[in-house]
Design a protein around this motif. Structure first.
Motif, short mmCIF file in Angstrom:
data_model
loop_
_atom_site.label_atom_id
_atom_site.label_comp_id
_atom_site.label_asym_id
_atom_site.label_seq_id
_atom_site.Cartn_x
_atom_site.Cartn_y
_atom_site.Cartn_z
N LYS A 138 -14.32 -76.73 -37.97
CA LYS A 138 -13.90 -75.41 -38.40
C LYS A 138 -12.61 -75.01 -37.70
O LYS A 138 -11.69 -74.46 -38.29
CB LYS A 138 -15.00 -74.39 -38.10
CG LYS A 138 -16.28 -74.63 -38.89
CD LYS A 138 -17.33 -73.66 -38.42
CE LYS A 138 -18.70 -74.07 -38.96
NZ LYS A 138 -19.77 -73.25 -38.41
N ASP A 139 -12.55 -75.26 -36.37
CA ASP A 139 -11.35 -74.92 -35.62
C ASP A 139 -10.15 -75.69 -36.14
O ASP A 139 -9.05 -75.15 -36.21
CB ASP A 139 -11.57 -75.21 -34.13
CG ASP A 139 -12.60 -74.26 -33.51
OD1 ASP A 139 -12.83 -73.20 -34.11
OD2 ASP A 139 -13.16 -74.59 -32.46
N GLY A 154 -12.75 -67.18 -40.03
CA GLY A 154 -13.74 -67.47 -39.00
C GLY A 154 -15.02 -66.66 -39.18
O GLY A 154 -16.12 -67.20 -39.04
N LYS A 155 -14.89 -65.38 -39.51
CA LYS A 155 -16.06 -64.53 -39.71
C LYS A 155 -16.86 -64.97 -40.94
O LYS A 155 -18.09 -64.94 -40.93
CB LYS A 155 -15.63 -63.07 -39.87
CG LYS A 155 -14.98 -62.47 -38.64
CD LYS A 155 -15.94 -62.37 -37.47
CE LYS A 155 -16.95 -61.28 -37.66
NZ LYS A 155 -17.81 -61.11 -36.45
N SER A 215 -20.72 -66.19 -40.65
CA SER A 215 -21.78 -65.52 -41.41
C SER A 215 -22.46 -66.49 -42.37
O SER A 215 -23.68 -66.44 -42.55
CB SER A 215 -21.19 -64.34 -42.19
OG SER A 215 -20.63 -63.38 -41.32
N ARG A 216 -21.68 -67.38 -42.99
CA ARG A 216 -22.27 -68.36 -43.91
C ARG A 216 -23.24 -69.29 -43.18
O ARG A 216 -24.35 -69.53 -43.67
CB ARG A 216 -21.15 -69.20 -44.53
CG ARG A 216 -21.64 -70.30 -45.49
CD ARG A 216 -20.58 -71.37 -45.64
NE ARG A 216 -20.28 -71.99 -44.36
CZ ARG A 216 -19.17 -72.68 -44.11
NH1 ARG A 216 -18.25 -72.82 -45.04
NH2 ARG A 216 -18.98 -73.22 -42.91
N ASP A 217 -22.85 -69.78 -42.01
CA ASP A 217 -23.71 -70.69 -41.26
C ASP A 217 -25.01 -70.00 -40.85
O ASP A 217 -26.10 -70.58 -40.95
CB ASP A 217 -22.98 -71.21 -40.02
CG ASP A 217 -21.83 -72.13 -40.38
OD1 ASP A 217 -21.76 -72.57 -41.55
OD2 ASP A 217 -20.98 -72.39 -39.50
N TYR A 246 -16.51 -61.13 -46.50
CA TYR A 246 -15.36 -61.72 -45.81
C TYR A 246 -14.68 -62.78 -46.67
O TYR A 246 -13.45 -62.90 -46.67
CB TYR A 246 -15.79 -62.34 -44.48
CG TYR A 246 -16.09 -61.33 -43.41
CD1 TYR A 246 -15.14 -60.38 -43.02
CD2 TYR A 246 -17.32 -61.32 -42.75
CE1 TYR A 246 -15.41 -59.45 -42.04
CE2 TYR A 246 -17.60 -60.40 -41.75
CZ TYR A 246 -16.64 -59.47 -41.40
OH TYR A 246 -16.91 -58.55 -40.42
N ARG A 247 -15.47 -63.56 -47.41
CA ARG A 247 -14.89 -64.60 -48.24
C ARG A 247 -14.03 -64.01 -49.35
O ARG A 247 -12.93 -64.50 -49.63
CB ARG A 247 -16.02 -65.47 -48.84
CG ARG A 247 -15.56 -66.59 -49.76
CD ARG A 247 -14.51 -67.46 -49.12
NE ARG A 247 -14.97 -68.08 -47.88
CZ ARG A 247 -14.17 -68.64 -46.99
NH1 ARG A 247 -12.86 -68.65 -47.19
NH2 ARG A 247 -14.66 -69.18 -45.89
#
Length: 204
Positions: A4-5, A45-46, A50-52, A120-121
């Motif tokens: 992700k990073d 990132g948010k 949230s998805r995970d 957020y998406r």
């Protein structure tokens, strides 16, 4: 986490290269990095976070909900006394899984990770769309010949998206607080009703 990073680093590097090729003033480039790109990376990132959390909690609830009926359907009374370990294992597993399902459902209900993820998406994808359209002078920027001339419109579009995001989030928080307060009032009313019924029975 590293993946992700690395994606966020890729976005940052890719957009910075894109900005470098635009004929913009230093102030305008600063806005792109400090306002638009910062919001894109933060919301990306948010959204991932949230998805995970949403997937983890939902899968825990679904899988646990499938396993529980199977465990309950086992007739532990037919298990021989010699298999005490098996009996205790089934009882313990049923209790633990039921608690995990309840806790996962409660956490998701409280934090609304699914709604946050979608929120957020949507916002970050809207910001990305504006960024790409601005870079190509397409969409609402197609009538402009340079990025410098189109910049004011772009900045306004970005601020509108961020403002809508804040308003939607604030509205959701208010609604959640009202719902929580209503639930508390309903709980108190139910408890008071039970106490009243008990007292009436005592008097009889």
């Amino acid at each position: 986490m590293a993946k992700k990073d690395s994606y966020q680093e890729f976005l940052k590097e890719d957009f910075n290269k894109l900005f470098a090729g635009m004929n913009l003033s230093d102030v305008q480039k600063h806005f792109l990095r400090s306002r638009w790109l910062d919001q894109v990376l933060w919301m990306e990132g948010k959204a991932n976070f949230s998805r995970d959390r949403y997937y983890f909690l939902r899968l825990t609830t679904i899988i646990g909900g499938i396993i529980l009926p199977a465990l309950v359907s086992l007739n532990i009374n037919t298990i021989s006394p010699e298999s005490k370990t098996t009996r205790n294992l089934i009882i313990g597993s049923t209790f633990v899984i039921s608690q995990l399902v309840a806790i996962s459902a409660a956490i998701e209900e409280f934090f609304h990770y699914g709604e946050r993820w979608r929120h957020y998406r949507r916002t970050v994808e809207s910001l990305k769309t504006q960024g790409w359209q601005f870079s190509q002078l397409a969409g609402p920027y197609r009538d402009y010949t340079t990025h410098e001339h189109a910049f004011n419109l772009f900045a306004g579009q970005v601020e509108d998206i961020i403002q809508r995001d804040v308003e939607v989030y604030a509205t959701q928080v208010v609604q959640e607080k009202k719902q929580e307060q209503q639930n508390q009032e309903n709980y108190i009313f139910t408890q008071n009703t039970k106490i009243t019924n008990v007292e009436e029975k005592k008097e009889e």
